[in-house]
Every structure is written in structure tokens, then in C-alpha cells.
Design an enzyme around this catalytic site. Structure first.
Site, PDB file in Angstrom:
ATOM      1  N   ALA A 244      -3.450   7.074  13.254  1.00  0.00           N
ATOM      2  CA  ALA A 244      -3.609   8.529  13.319  1.00  0.00           C
ATOM      3  C   ALA A 244      -2.547   9.177  14.208  1.00  0.00           C
ATOM      4  O   ALA A 244      -1.710   8.502  14.819  1.00  0.00           O
ATOM      5  CB  ALA A 244      -5.013   8.845  13.814  1.00  0.00           C
ATOM      6  N   HIS A 245      -2.643  10.494  14.298  1.00  0.00           N
ATOM      7  CA  HIS A 245      -1.639  11.287  15.023  1.00  0.00           C
ATOM      8  C   HIS A 245      -1.606  10.944  16.513  1.00  0.00           C
ATOM      9  O   HIS A 245      -2.630  10.661  17.134  1.00  0.00           O
ATOM     10  CB  HIS A 245      -1.916  12.777  14.848  1.00  0.00           C
ATOM     11  N   ASN A 246      -0.410  10.915  17.046  1.00  0.00           N
ATOM     12  CA  ASN A 246      -0.149  10.708  18.478  1.00  0.00           C
ATOM     13  C   ASN A 246      -0.538   9.321  18.990  1.00  0.00           C
ATOM     14  O   ASN A 246      -0.598   9.106  20.203  1.00  0.00           O
ATOM     15  CB  ASN A 246      -0.856  11.773  19.316  1.00  0.00           C
TER      16      ASN A 246
END
Length: 350
Positions: A244-246
Site C-alpha cells: 500500500a501507499h507510503n
């Protein structure tokens, strides 16, 4: 392709125990190998195969996993090496060398955007799209049907498999390999509740992938909401993984199939996540953490630890819990018997 056993020993840095003039024509698993074939033994679980194999030769560690030399299958020679598995991988490459890279050039059906920079020896296959201001560095290979978004960078000697999507603003290091169907730089799953609805949070960051990373088929690696989602140098990712993001992944990690890593979680170096592990967001795993298959991680994990279960506990403790759980029906039966006897004793005392 044919080698004598002595020639293989010289190339692999191994020692021959047996007839070095034996001709080796191929490789095969130890339980299926036949005349002229080379195999290996790297796991003591399969040591008995050394007694029955039909292989012409077997790569094995000096201790033969406890099998006396006199009990090794008749006629089987040995190639002795401290690391039989890696030695066999080298032998495999000798008999099955990797296919040559596609010839440099851009297929006439590909679309090349404005201000794209193409290095030397770059190959762009049929129906590829290389969007504006992207950069393909020396030796990069983009196979049929793939998309490289605007301002993305593909490092030197990287190989992008068929039907891979690399969205705008992603940076891949040198010698990266991406297998078919993977998407890099898709939007992270971020929404803000507003008046009972879900408002999309713009995902304006990117993805940075280090040198020598390999990513399997049909993975999804989301771009950061802001900043970068990072995959560290040398990390290997299996098929069907969601990142997922980051998320920040350290160097030389192993991430096996169907793992899911939620947003903003951080992994140290040399972390291993076995199949179907799930990590919640905003936690940190220290260096050298190992998580067993199908485990669920809901908190930070210290370095150099091994975890199992969902929610996960440290491996040694969790094994005791599982063993106790398996005997739960018998334990419950004994508990009820004790309760009955206590009740009888109490009744006599009244």
C-alpha cells in the site's frame, strides 16, 4: 550441452568424489534423476534419496547429511561443496543459459511520447507506450504491451515483462525485473469521511524501487499519498502481493505470495514475510524479522525475532499455544471430571 564431471567441478569450485570422466548431459531432481543427469541434496529431509537416486552425480555438502559414503547409490559420483543449493543453481545456468536479450530498437507499433530519453541498447517491444519525459536507461528492456508513464525512470539493464503498467513519476533502479501483469504506482486506498460520504484523498507521491529488486506477476505497489513508497535494494517479491501507499521496505527482504502490507508500515532489512501474511498500517518491523505463513501482525516487532499466528505471537510461545489448543477437548473433559469430584467432596462435608 555435455560436460564431464571433472569439468563441472572446475567450473563450480567443487570437489569430485568418484569418476570425473562421467559425461553429464542435464540436471534433474534427485528422486527422478537418471543416467547422465546431475542432481543435488541441500535438505537433510531428503537425505534417503542419496541411497536410491539414479543420478550420475549429486552435489552435496561434505558431511553427506549423515549418509555413509558406502550407502550412496551404486555408481553415483559426488560433487562436494559447502553450499550445494547455490552450486546447483550455478550448474543449472550452465545447462540452461538465460535467453539472449531482445535486440536493441523500438518496434514500429510502439508509441514514444515527447522528450523521452532512450539510452543505448534499449529495447521497446510491440504495442508499448512510453509516455512523455520518461527515461529508459542503457540496456533497459520493455516487453510487449507495457506502459511507462510520464516522468518515470527505468534503470539500466532492467527488464519490464509483458503487460506491466508503470504509472507516472515512478523510479526503478538498475537491473530491476518486473514480471507480467504487475502495476506500479496505482493510487493508494485513501478516503476522508465527509458528511457521511468518502472523499478521495489525492495520491500525489511516487514509487522508488532500488537496484536488483525483482517483483513477481500481478502485484500492486501503490504510490505514496505524499513522498515515496520505497522498495529497498535487493528485495524479492513473489506473485500476487499488495503493497500500500507510503510503505517503506528495507534491503534484501523476501516477501512471499499473497502478502498484504497496509499503508505507512515500515520493514527493516532482511525481513521475511511468508505466504499470506497480513500487516496492518503504521507499524514497524525490525531487521531480520521472520513472520510465518498466514500470520497477522498488528503491532511493532523488534529485530531478530520470529512470529507466528493471528494475531501473531513469538514463535516458541505460539507453538506451545497451538499444542495446548490441539489437546483442548481432552483438557476440558478432565476439567469437568475434576469439577464433578470437587462438587462431590463439598457435598460430603456438608
Amino acid at each position: 550441452m555435455t560436460f564431464t564431471l571433472a569439468q563441472l567441478a572446475e567450473r563450480l569450485g567443487a570437489r569430485v568424489d568418484g569418476d570425473g570422466s562421467v559425461a553429464i548431459t542435464g540436471v534433474a531432481p534427485i528422486e527422478n534423476a537418471g543416467p547422465g543427469q546431475l542432481s543435488f541434496l541441500a535438505n537433510p529431509k531428503y537425505a534417503d534419496h542419496l541411497r536410491t537416486t539414479g543420478a550420475a552425480a549429486v552435489i552435496v555438502a561434505p558431511d553427506l547429511f549423515g549418509v555413509p559414503r558406502a550407502e550412496v547409490a551404486r555408481g553415483a559420483a559426488l560433487l562436494i561443496h559447502d553450499n550445494p543449493y547455490f552450486t546447483f543453481l550455478q550448474a543449472l545456468t550452465l545447462f540452461h543459459p538465460p535467453p539472449p536479450s531482445p535486440p536493441p530498437g523500438v518496434d514500429q507499433s510502439a508509441r514514444i511520447g515527447h522528450r523521452v530519453r532512450l539510452g543505448d541498447r534499449v529495447h521497446v517491444g510491440p504495442m508499448c507506450v512510453i509516455d512523455d519525459e520518461a527515461e529508459l536507461r542503457d540496456g533497459a528492456v520493455i516487453l510487449a504491451g507495457s506502459f511507462v508513464g510520464a516522468r518515470s525512470v527505468i534503470g539500466a539493464d532492467s527488464m519490464i515483462g509483458p503487460h506491466v503498467t508503470i504509472l507516472p513519476g515512478c523510479t526503478l533502479g538498475a537491473r530491476v525485473r518486473i514480471h507480467p501483469g504487475t502495476v506500479i504506482g496505482s493510487d493508494g486506498f485513501g478516503y476522508a469521511p465527509v458528511n457521511g460520504k468518502h472523499e478521495k484523498i489525492p495520491q500525489v507521491g511516487g514509487v522508488t524501487i532500488g537496484d536488483d529488486v525483482e517483483i513477481g506477476a500481478c502485484c500492486a505497489i501503490d504510490r505514496a499519498t505524499m513522498g515515496q513508497t520505497v522498495i529497498g535494494r535487493g528485495t524479492k517479491i513473489d506473485n500476487l502481493v499488495q503493497i500500500a501507499h507510503n510503505v517503506q521496505i528495507g534491503e534484501d527482504c523476501i516477501i512471499v505470495s499473497q502478502v498484504g502490507i497496509s499503508g505507512s508500515t515500515k520493514l527493516g532489512n532482511h525481513v521475511t514475510l511468508a505466504g499470506q501474511v497480513g500487516l496492518i498500517g503504521h507499524i514497524e518491523l525490525g531487521d531480520n524479522v521472520i513472520v510465518a505463513a498466514q500470520s497477522g501482525i498488528v503491532k511493532d516487532l523488534p529485530p531478530n525475532t520470529i512470529w507466528l499466528g493471528s494475531p501473531a505471537g513469538e514463535m516458541a510461545h505460539q507453538k506451545r499455544v497451538i499444542a495446548a489448543t490441539h489437546s483442548l477437548p481432552e483438557t476440558l473433559k478432565r476439567l469437568r471430571e475434576l469439577e464433578k469430584r470437587v462438587a462431590e467432596l463439598e457435598a460430603r462435608q456438608k
